[in-house]
Scaffold this motif. Structure first.
Motif, PDB file in Angstrom:
ATOM      1  N   GLU A 137     -17.850   9.865  10.057  1.00  0.00           N
ATOM      2  CA  GLU A 137     -16.686   9.673   9.183  1.00  0.00           C
ATOM      3  C   GLU A 137     -16.905   8.480   8.268  1.00  0.00           C
ATOM      4  O   GLU A 137     -16.634   8.541   7.067  1.00  0.00           O
ATOM      5  CB  GLU A 137     -15.412   9.441  10.008  1.00  0.00           C
ATOM      6  N   ASP A 138     -17.390   7.367   8.809  1.00  0.00           N
ATOM      7  CA  ASP A 138     -17.631   6.168   8.005  1.00  0.00           C
ATOM      8  C   ASP A 138     -18.691   6.424   6.946  1.00  0.00           C
ATOM      9  O   ASP A 138     -18.567   5.965   5.812  1.00  0.00           O
ATOM     10  CB  ASP A 138     -18.049   4.991   8.891  1.00  0.00           C
ATOM     11  N   GLU A 139     -19.762   7.156   7.310  1.00  0.00           N
ATOM     12  CA  GLU A 139     -20.804   7.475   6.341  1.00  0.00           C
ATOM     13  C   GLU A 139     -20.250   8.344   5.219  1.00  0.00           C
ATOM     14  O   GLU A 139     -20.557   8.136   4.049  1.00  0.00           O
ATOM     15  CB  GLU A 139     -21.970   8.188   7.020  1.00  0.00           C
ATOM     16  N   ALA A 140     -19.432   9.337   5.559  1.00  0.00           N
ATOM     17  CA  ALA A 140     -18.891  10.258   4.565  1.00  0.00           C
ATOM     18  C   ALA A 140     -17.925   9.549   3.612  1.00  0.00           C
ATOM     19  O   ALA A 140     -17.924   9.803   2.415  1.00  0.00           O
ATOM     20  CB  ALA A 140     -18.185  11.425   5.251  1.00  0.00           C
ATOM     21  N   PRO A 170     -15.618   0.678   4.702  1.00  0.00           N
ATOM     22  CA  PRO A 170     -15.514  -0.055   5.965  1.00  0.00           C
ATOM     23  C   PRO A 170     -14.078   0.052   6.477  1.00  0.00           C
ATOM     24  O   PRO A 170     -13.158   0.314   5.698  1.00  0.00           O
ATOM     25  CB  PRO A 170     -15.855  -1.489   5.574  1.00  0.00           C
ATOM     26  N   PRO A 171     -13.874  -0.127   7.750  1.00  0.00           N
ATOM     27  CA  PRO A 171     -12.495  -0.077   8.258  1.00  0.00           C
ATOM     28  C   PRO A 171     -11.674  -1.195   7.631  1.00  0.00           C
ATOM     29  O   PRO A 171     -12.207  -2.260   7.315  1.00  0.00           O
ATOM     30  CB  PRO A 171     -12.652  -0.278   9.772  1.00  0.00           C
ATOM     31  N   PRO A 172     -10.381  -0.948   7.412  1.00  0.00           N
ATOM     32  CA  PRO A 172      -9.550  -1.993   6.789  1.00  0.00           C
ATOM     33  C   PRO A 172      -9.433  -3.198   7.714  1.00  0.00           C
ATOM     34  O   PRO A 172      -9.420  -3.046   8.939  1.00  0.00           O
ATOM     35  CB  PRO A 172      -8.194  -1.312   6.593  1.00  0.00           C
ATOM     36  N   PRO A 173      -9.339  -4.391   7.130  1.00  0.00           N
ATOM     37  CA  PRO A 173      -9.173  -5.582   7.971  1.00  0.00           C
ATOM     38  C   PRO A 173      -7.786  -5.573   8.604  1.00  0.00           C
ATOM     39  O   PRO A 173      -6.862  -4.934   8.083  1.00  0.00           O
ATOM     40  CB  PRO A 173      -9.324  -6.738   6.988  1.00  0.00           C
ATOM     41  N   PRO A 174      -7.630  -6.261   9.705  1.00  0.00           N
ATOM     42  CA  PRO A 174      -6.290  -6.327  10.310  1.00  0.00           C
ATOM     43  C   PRO A 174      -5.325  -7.034   9.374  1.00  0.00           C
ATOM     44  O   PRO A 174      -5.734  -7.890   8.576  1.00  0.00           O
ATOM     45  CB  PRO A 174      -6.506  -7.130  11.599  1.00  0.00           C
ATOM     46  N   PRO A 175      -4.028  -6.683   9.420  1.00  0.00           N
ATOM     47  CA  PRO A 175      -3.060  -7.322   8.510  1.00  0.00           C
ATOM     48  C   PRO A 175      -2.927  -8.816   8.799  1.00  0.00           C
ATOM     49  O   PRO A 175      -2.985  -9.245   9.944  1.00  0.00           O
ATOM     50  CB  PRO A 175      -1.749  -6.586   8.791  1.00  0.00           C
ATOM     51  N   LYS A 228       4.570 -10.963  -2.256  1.00  0.00           N
ATOM     52  CA  LYS A 228       3.886  -9.678  -2.065  1.00  0.00           C
ATOM     53  C   LYS A 228       2.519  -9.667  -2.739  1.00  0.00           C
ATOM     54  O   LYS A 228       1.552  -9.151  -2.176  1.00  0.00           O
ATOM     55  CB  LYS A 228       4.736  -8.530  -2.615  1.00  0.00           C
ATOM     56  N   LEU A 229       2.432 -10.222  -3.944  1.00  0.00           N
ATOM     57  CA  LEU A 229       1.145 -10.264  -4.640  1.00  0.00           C
ATOM     58  C   LEU A 229       0.132 -11.123  -3.877  1.00  0.00           C
ATOM     59  O   LEU A 229      -1.044 -10.769  -3.793  1.00  0.00           O
ATOM     60  CB  LEU A 229       1.322 -10.788  -6.070  1.00  0.00           C
ATOM     61  N   VAL A 230       0.575 -12.228  -3.306  1.00  0.00           N
ATOM     62  CA  VAL A 230      -0.316 -13.071  -2.517  1.00  0.00           C
ATOM     63  C   VAL A 230      -0.723 -12.344  -1.233  1.00  0.00           C
ATOM     64  O   VAL A 230      -1.888 -12.363  -0.838  1.00  0.00           O
ATOM     65  CB  VAL A 230       0.353 -14.430  -2.193  1.00  0.00           C
ATOM     66  N   ALA A 231       0.232 -11.686  -0.591  1.00  0.00           N
ATOM     67  CA  ALA A 231      -0.047 -11.009   0.681  1.00  0.00           C
ATOM     68  C   ALA A 231      -1.003  -9.835   0.502  1.00  0.00           C
ATOM     69  O   ALA A 231      -1.949  -9.678   1.268  1.00  0.00           O
ATOM     70  CB  ALA A 231       1.254 -10.533   1.324  1.00  0.00           C
ATOM     71  N   PHE A 232      -0.756  -9.015  -0.504  1.00  0.00           N
ATOM     72  CA  PHE A 232      -1.510  -7.769  -0.638  1.00  0.00           C
ATOM     73  C   PHE A 232      -2.641  -7.841  -1.666  1.00  0.00           C
ATOM     74  O   PHE A 232      -3.497  -6.968  -1.686  1.00  0.00           O
ATOM     75  CB  PHE A 232      -0.568  -6.619  -1.002  1.00  0.00           C
ATOM     76  N   GLN A 233      -2.610  -8.843  -2.537  1.00  0.00           N
ATOM     77  CA  GLN A 233      -3.591  -8.991  -3.615  1.00  0.00           C
ATOM     78  C   GLN A 233      -3.701  -7.679  -4.387  1.00  0.00           C
ATOM     79  O   GLN A 233      -2.687  -7.146  -4.799  1.00  0.00           O
ATOM     80  CB  GLN A 233      -4.912  -9.482  -3.055  1.00  0.00           C
ATOM     81  N   TRP A 234      -4.910  -7.154  -4.613  1.00  0.00           N
ATOM     82  CA  TRP A 234      -5.054  -5.931  -5.410  1.00  0.00           C
ATOM     83  C   TRP A 234      -4.507  -4.709  -4.692  1.00  0.00           C
ATOM     84  O   TRP A 234      -4.182  -3.708  -5.325  1.00  0.00           O
ATOM     85  CB  TRP A 234      -6.504  -5.709  -5.828  1.00  0.00           C
ATOM     86  N   ALA A 235      -4.398  -4.774  -3.379  1.00  0.00           N
ATOM     87  CA  ALA A 235      -3.833  -3.647  -2.634  1.00  0.00           C
ATOM     88  C   ALA A 235      -2.361  -3.434  -3.003  1.00  0.00           C
ATOM     89  O   ALA A 235      -1.819  -2.360  -2.765  1.00  0.00           O
ATOM     90  CB  ALA A 235      -3.971  -3.875  -1.130  1.00  0.00           C
TER      91      ALA A 235
END
Length: 171
Positions: free
Chosen positions: A34-37, A41-46, A103-110
């Motif tokens: 799944e990771d290769e496809a 990378p897995p998302p970092p913890p919140p 929110k912008l600081v917490a999530f940045q580009w996300a």
């Protein structure tokens, strides 16, 4: 010989509780493939800030402030001569600018690329228009722009759109 069935790639012969599954095998998700496809990378913890912003207390507090702000906008329409409306509007604008900044600081580009991206962009739009409105009022305060009707009414309606955010909180 008797005993355990042979193991196959991606399968195991015993379940997590130590008993064999009815067919003798149990599927194990193949995370590597799944990771290769996906090449992701897995998302970092919140972070703590993300947990705070996504928390029920923060969401409910902001929802309550949105409802109160909407009620104030309605009262402003009925009582336009009350001398403190600019202070009330400024208070809510500062609160919503701070919320947006957090929110912008917490999530940045996300902030622009997650399940709430549409709502986040809507918030950015409404708060930006509120800032433009406040800036316009500050520049044009001597021209009695508050009584001009058209632009002030348009910005008031746009601020009322903030109430739509309640639907995001409720879901």
């Amino acid at each position: 010989a008797g005993g355990m069935p042979p193991q196959k790639k991606g399968l195991k012969s015993r379940s997590s509780d130590g008993f064999a599954s009815p067919g003798g095998y149990q599927l194990i998700p193949n995370q590597d493939k799944e990771d290769e496809a996906n090449n992701k990378p897995p998302p970092p913890p919140p972070t703590q800030l993300e947990k705070f912003v996504n928390g029920m207390a923060f969401q409910m507090a902001m929802g309550l402030l949105i409802v109160i702000n909407s009620l104030m906008i309605g009262l402003e329409t009925d009582l336009p001569k009350w001398p403190y409306w600019n202070w009330v509007e400024s208070f809510f604008l500062v609160v919503f600018v701070v919320e947006l900044g957090v929110k912008l600081v917490a999530f940045q580009w996300a902030f622009f690329d997650n399940e709430d991206a549409v709502w986040n962009i809507f918030d950015l739009f409404v708060v930006s228009l509120g800032c433009i409105d406040a800036l316009g009022e500050a520049i044009l305060q001597d021209t009695d722009s508050k009584d001009s009707g058209g632009v002030a009414t348009l910005f008031r309606i746009i601020r009322l759109l903030r109430i739509l955010r309640i639907f995001r909180i409720v879901r």
